[in-house]
Design a protein around this motif. Structure first.
Motif, mmCIF file in Angstrom:
data_model
loop_
_atom_site.group_PDB
_atom_site.id
_atom_site.type_symbol
_atom_site.label_atom_id
_atom_site.label_comp_id
_atom_site.label_asym_id
_atom_site.label_seq_id
_atom_site.Cartn_x
_atom_site.Cartn_y
_atom_site.Cartn_z
ATOM 1 N N LEU A 42 45.153 30.182 41.610
ATOM 2 C CA LEU A 42 45.729 31.519 41.495
ATOM 3 C C LEU A 42 44.913 32.540 42.285
ATOM 4 O O LEU A 42 45.480 33.450 42.903
ATOM 5 C CB LEU A 42 45.791 31.934 40.024
ATOM 6 C CG LEU A 42 46.883 31.272 39.185
ATOM 7 C CD1 LEU A 42 46.735 31.665 37.720
ATOM 8 C CD2 LEU A 42 48.264 31.664 39.697
ATOM 9 N N ARG A 43 43.597 32.389 42.278
ATOM 10 C CA ARG A 43 42.739 33.295 43.047
ATOM 11 C C ARG A 43 43.089 33.192 44.534
ATOM 12 O O ARG A 43 43.226 34.206 45.228
ATOM 13 C CB ARG A 43 41.273 32.949 42.806
ATOM 14 C CG ARG A 43 40.297 33.965 43.405
ATOM 15 C CD ARG A 43 38.864 33.570 43.116
ATOM 16 N NE ARG A 43 38.541 33.673 41.689
ATOM 17 C CZ ARG A 43 38.326 32.625 40.886
ATOM 18 N NH1 ARG A 43 38.395 31.402 41.355
ATOM 19 N NH2 ARG A 43 38.044 32.825 39.613
ATOM 20 N N CYS A 44 43.260 31.970 45.002
ATOM 21 C CA CYS A 44 43.639 31.762 46.410
ATOM 22 C C CYS A 44 45.006 32.371 46.705
ATOM 23 O O CYS A 44 45.212 32.998 47.748
ATOM 24 C CB CYS A 44 43.655 30.271 46.731
ATOM 25 S SG CYS A 44 42.054 29.453 46.704
ATOM 26 N N LEU A 45 45.947 32.194 45.790
ATOM 27 C CA LEU A 45 47.291 32.713 46.000
ATOM 28 C C LEU A 45 47.313 34.233 46.015
ATOM 29 O O LEU A 45 48.067 34.847 46.791
ATOM 30 C CB LEU A 45 48.233 32.186 44.918
ATOM 31 C CG LEU A 45 48.716 30.741 45.083
ATOM 32 C CD1 LEU A 45 49.516 30.302 43.863
ATOM 33 C CD2 LEU A 45 49.553 30.595 46.344
ATOM 34 N N TYR A 46 46.515 34.846 45.155
ATOM 35 C CA TYR A 46 46.444 36.304 45.145
ATOM 36 C C TYR A 46 45.982 36.812 46.509
ATOM 37 O O TYR A 46 46.580 37.730 47.088
ATOM 38 C CB TYR A 46 45.473 36.773 44.052
ATOM 39 C CG TYR A 46 46.156 37.286 42.812
ATOM 40 C CD1 TYR A 46 46.225 38.644 42.545
ATOM 41 C CD2 TYR A 46 46.738 36.412 41.905
ATOM 42 C CE1 TYR A 46 46.852 39.124 41.411
ATOM 43 C CE2 TYR A 46 47.367 36.867 40.764
ATOM 44 C CZ TYR A 46 47.424 38.228 40.520
ATOM 45 O OH TYR A 46 48.048 38.698 39.400
ATOM 46 N N VAL A 47 44.915 36.228 47.020
ATOM 47 C CA VAL A 47 44.372 36.679 48.301
ATOM 48 C C VAL A 47 45.342 36.364 49.435
ATOM 49 O O VAL A 47 45.609 37.198 50.309
ATOM 50 C CB VAL A 47 43.005 36.014 48.551
ATOM 51 C CG1 VAL A 47 42.489 36.348 49.959
ATOM 52 C CG2 VAL A 47 41.996 36.470 47.501
#
Length: 271
Positions: A42-47
């Motif tokens: 999710l952190r990767c997707l947010y960025v």
């Protein structure tokens, strides 16, 4: 943020998302995906999403801007950007081939009866069907694969019959996960666009829902829904094939993708 002209309030949105996320969390837990692994994704997707979709001038936003948009620390953003791998949304080859073959079998007048049901094919007819889609595989290879998966059978007259339930992928986990990814993405994308639209919702999203049904009534409704949904898909597939044939005569590359999905779900109500 042009695709979200009037986003809902954050608190209300989070409350609304708890229920649809629960089945996905359940699936992740059963698959052995722990929270830290999901949180990293999710952190990767947010960025990734903020960098790609939410830049107003089309230029890559700065790390500081991404931190403001996502809440992810700048050090983490640099790490994620350096480790980023290009996504691959292309369907597995077996999914593309089987989908095209089934679509042609169910959509061409010469391979269906007046009611739209698939006609049995001779070996020559099946070979011609495969040759119309690909020359990279021998028709016999495709046929053996379909028989093994239950997509097709051979009757006593040596004719090849298509399983009318062939809409359901039987190729294994790779195909099922592809459809999970594509169909959930498109449904969520349509719902997100509709809930954010300033005017009329731009996409079709309707459902028929009843509760407090007896098991017998629910079974009848589900059976009728499956039959009606399959007939709708067959009819629209025929239309799509005719439109594609017409557009092939017009110069210019096609640019738009359409996915019309139908789902049916039932469960026992909690006492």
């Amino acid at each position: 943020m042009s695709d979200l002209p009037s986003p809902p309030a954050a608190e209300a949105l989070l409350r609304a998302l708890r229920r649809p996320l629960r089945p996905l969390v359940r699936l992740l837990i059963r698959a052995g995906v722990t929270f830290p692994v999901c949180a990293e994704m999710l952190r990767c997707l947010y960025v990734e999403t903020a960098a790609k979709d939410l830049s107003p001038d089309g230029r890559p936003p700065t790390d500081s801007r991404l931190t403001l948009l996502t809440g992810v620390h700048r050090k983490e953003i640099r790490r994620l950007r350096e480790a980023a791998e290009p996504g691959d949304d292309a369907p597995p080859a077996v999914v593309t081939l089987n989908s095209q073959l089934i679509a042609r079998w169910l959509g061409l007048p010469e391979t269906t009866d007046e009611g739209g049901d698939p006609l049995p094919l001779s070996r020559a007819g099946f070979d011609a069907l495969v040759a119309g889609v690909t020359t990279d595989l021998r028709p016999r290879t495709v046929l053996d694969n379909w028989i093994a998966q239950g997509i097709a059978t051979i009757d006593h007259d040596e004719r090849i019959r298509l399983n009318v339930a062939a809409f359901v992928p039987r190729e294994g986990g790779e195909a099922r996960l592809f459809y999970l990814s594509r169909n959930l993405h498109d449904h969520v994308a349509a719902a997100a666009a509709n809930v954010s639209a300033a005017g009329a919702p731009p996409f079709l999203e309707r459902s028929l829902h009843y509760d407090r049904l007896s098991p017998e009534a629910a079974a009848k409704l589900e059976a009728a829904g499956r039959a009606a949904a399959q007939q709708l898909l067959v009819d629209l597939n025929r239309l799509a094939l005719s439109l594609v044939e017409d557009e092939e005569k017009v110069p210019g590359a096609p640019t738009r993708r359409v996915n019309l999905g139908i789902y049916l779900y039932g469960e026992d109500e909690q006492a």
